[in-house]
Enzyme design. Structure first.
Site, short mmCIF file in Angstrom:
data_model
loop_
_atom_site.label_atom_id
_atom_site.label_comp_id
_atom_site.label_asym_id
_atom_site.label_seq_id
_atom_site.Cartn_x
_atom_site.Cartn_y
_atom_site.Cartn_z
N ALA A 32 0.87 -1.19 0.00
CA ALA A 32 0.00 0.00 0.00
C ALA A 32 0.90 1.23 0.00
O ALA A 32 0.79 2.12 0.86
CB ALA A 32 -0.97 -0.01 1.18
N LEU A 33 1.80 1.25 -0.97
CA LEU A 33 2.89 2.23 -0.96
C LEU A 33 2.40 3.65 -1.25
O LEU A 33 1.44 3.86 -1.98
CB LEU A 33 3.94 1.83 -2.00
CG LEU A 33 4.56 0.45 -1.81
CD1 LEU A 33 5.61 0.20 -2.90
CD2 LEU A 33 5.19 0.28 -0.44
N HIS A 37 7.08 5.95 1.37
CA HIS A 37 7.89 4.77 1.04
C HIS A 37 8.87 5.10 -0.09
O HIS A 37 10.02 4.68 -0.07
CB HIS A 37 7.01 3.60 0.57
CG HIS A 37 6.08 3.06 1.62
ND1 HIS A 37 4.72 3.21 1.55
CD2 HIS A 37 6.33 2.35 2.75
CE1 HIS A 37 4.16 2.62 2.58
NE2 HIS A 37 5.11 2.09 3.34
N GLN A 155 8.91 2.02 16.57
CA GLN A 155 9.37 0.86 15.78
C GLN A 155 10.84 1.01 15.40
O GLN A 155 11.60 0.03 15.42
CB GLN A 155 8.51 0.72 14.52
CG GLN A 155 9.05 -0.28 13.51
CD GLN A 155 8.12 -0.55 12.36
OE1 GLN A 155 7.22 -1.36 12.49
NE2 GLN A 155 8.30 0.11 11.23
N MET A 188 1.83 10.81 5.97
CA MET A 188 1.47 9.78 4.99
C MET A 188 1.49 8.41 5.67
O MET A 188 2.40 8.11 6.43
CB MET A 188 2.46 9.82 3.83
CG MET A 188 2.25 11.06 3.01
SD MET A 188 3.15 10.97 1.47
CE MET A 188 2.81 12.61 0.85
N ARG A 191 -2.61 3.40 6.10
CA ARG A 191 -3.95 3.35 6.73
C ARG A 191 -4.82 4.56 6.33
O ARG A 191 -6.04 4.50 6.48
CB ARG A 191 -3.84 3.25 8.25
CG ARG A 191 -3.43 1.85 8.70
CD ARG A 191 -3.51 1.68 10.20
NE ARG A 191 -3.20 0.31 10.60
CZ ARG A 191 -1.98 -0.14 10.80
NH1 ARG A 191 -0.95 0.66 10.62
NH2 ARG A 191 -1.78 -1.39 11.17
O1 PAF Z 1 6.63 -0.37 9.08
C1 PAF Z 1 6.23 -1.37 8.44
O2 PAF Z 1 5.68 -1.28 7.33
C2 PAF Z 1 6.39 -2.74 9.04
O3 PAF Z 1 6.21 -2.71 10.41
C3 PAF Z 1 7.72 -3.45 8.67
C4 PAF Z 1 8.92 -2.71 9.23
C5 PAF Z 1 7.81 -3.55 7.16
C6 PAF Z 1 7.71 -4.86 9.25
O4 PAF Z 1 6.62 -5.61 8.80
#
Ligand code: PAF
Length: 283
Positions: A32-33, A37, A155, A188, A191
């Site tokens: 879902a870029l 990204h 994360q 961005m 979701r």
């Molecule tokens: O941030 C994300 O899209 C995900 O958490 C990742 C780092 C690709 C791991 O699935």
């Protein structure tokens, strides 16, 4: 762009590139870029000989099965976007390529404090799932450089810790790239595709609330400003999970700011069914 579906094939191909002394940059995604990204991809392209992107909607990191079911999948469009951006390799594995011994055997990671706060607290098991998949992806791709977005602030810290825990600190450099925002400030995010027109308009309130915190933070206890921020979100129609102010380097929650410590404000809030997160460095 070369597309690999099998871990063994990708590994073999990358081994040849490494032997030719080529530098490998890696951008892991769940598809879902969006432009965020693509900016990670461009950074990797500028700094490495080969850029590998992966798309894998990792089931183990969804604590809420409904969120997993509804996670946007736009694979054809993603492939076009990656190709246009000049991505060299796309890894598009199946669940059994990532978890060949099953999900239960994918290991446990001692993430300590990070699992007790913010996303760790509100999404139990989420970071274990993130670590499972990222460990496996790193084992397959063995990149020199890893590119992540600041939008998922916690994360990034967790993956930094994973790199330490797995002894990869000397061989992989992690770069955290700035969050890309829409014109009105909304961060961005894949979701965002789930928001209807009305929700999309309301969604900018998260950015506005973070900006309010940035403009109004003062030395001392930030409780009252956090309460104001929480109220702003509720009035706009959100159900906040948290509004927090933490040390930008280690995410320790700040109760008495000395005016110098580097701070980050972090928000997670539901807008009807959709849970959005965002953050902002305050000083
Ligand atoms: O941030 C994300 O899209 C995900 O958490 C990742 C780092 C690709 C791991 O699935």
């Amino acid at each position: 762009m070369i597309l690999f579906k099998k871990a063994a094939d990708l590994r073999k191909w990358l081994e040849t590139q490494r032997k030719a002394d080529l530098n490998i940059g890696f951008v892991p995604t769940m598809g879902a870029l969006h432009a965020g990204h693509i900016s990670l991809l461009n950074t990797s392209k500028n700094r490495n000989d080969i850029t590998v992107a992966s798309i894998f909607v990792n089931p183990t990191q969804f604590n809420d099965p409904k969120d997993f079911e509804k996670y946007p999948i736009t694979i054809e469009k993603d492939i076009d976007l990656l190709e246009e951006a000049g991505c060299d390799v796309l890894f598009l594995p199946s669940v059994s390529e990532i978890y060949p011994h099953g999900i239960e055997k994918a290991g446990h990671f001692d993430l300590g404090y990070f699992e007790t706060i913010l996303e760790g607290k509100y999404r139990p098991g989420h970071f274990q799932g993130v670590c499972m998949v990222v460990q496996r992806l790193l084992e397959i791709v063995m990149p020199h450089k890893l590119y992540l977005g600041q939008k998922d602030y916690q994360q990034c810290m967790v993956i930094g810790k994973l790199i330490e825990l797995t002894g990869l600190k000397g061989s992989i450099t992690m770069t955290v790239c700035p969050t890309l925002r829409e014109k009105d400030g909304l961060a961005m995010s894949s979701r965002n595709m789930r928001l209807n027109e009305q929700e999309r308009k309301t969604a900018i309130q998260i950015f506005k609330t973070l900006s309010f915190l940035k403009e109004n933070i003062k030395p001392g206890n930030p409780d009252s400003i956090k309460k104001d921020a929480n109220r702003m979100l509720i009035q706009a129609g959100f159900k906040p999970d948290y509004v927090e102010i933490a040390d930008a380097d280690n995410l320790a929650i700040v109760n008495d700011w000395d005016g110098k410590q580097k701070l980050v404000a972090l928000i997670a809030a539901f807008l009807n069914e959709v849970r959005l997160i965002d953050n902002m460095l305050l000083n």
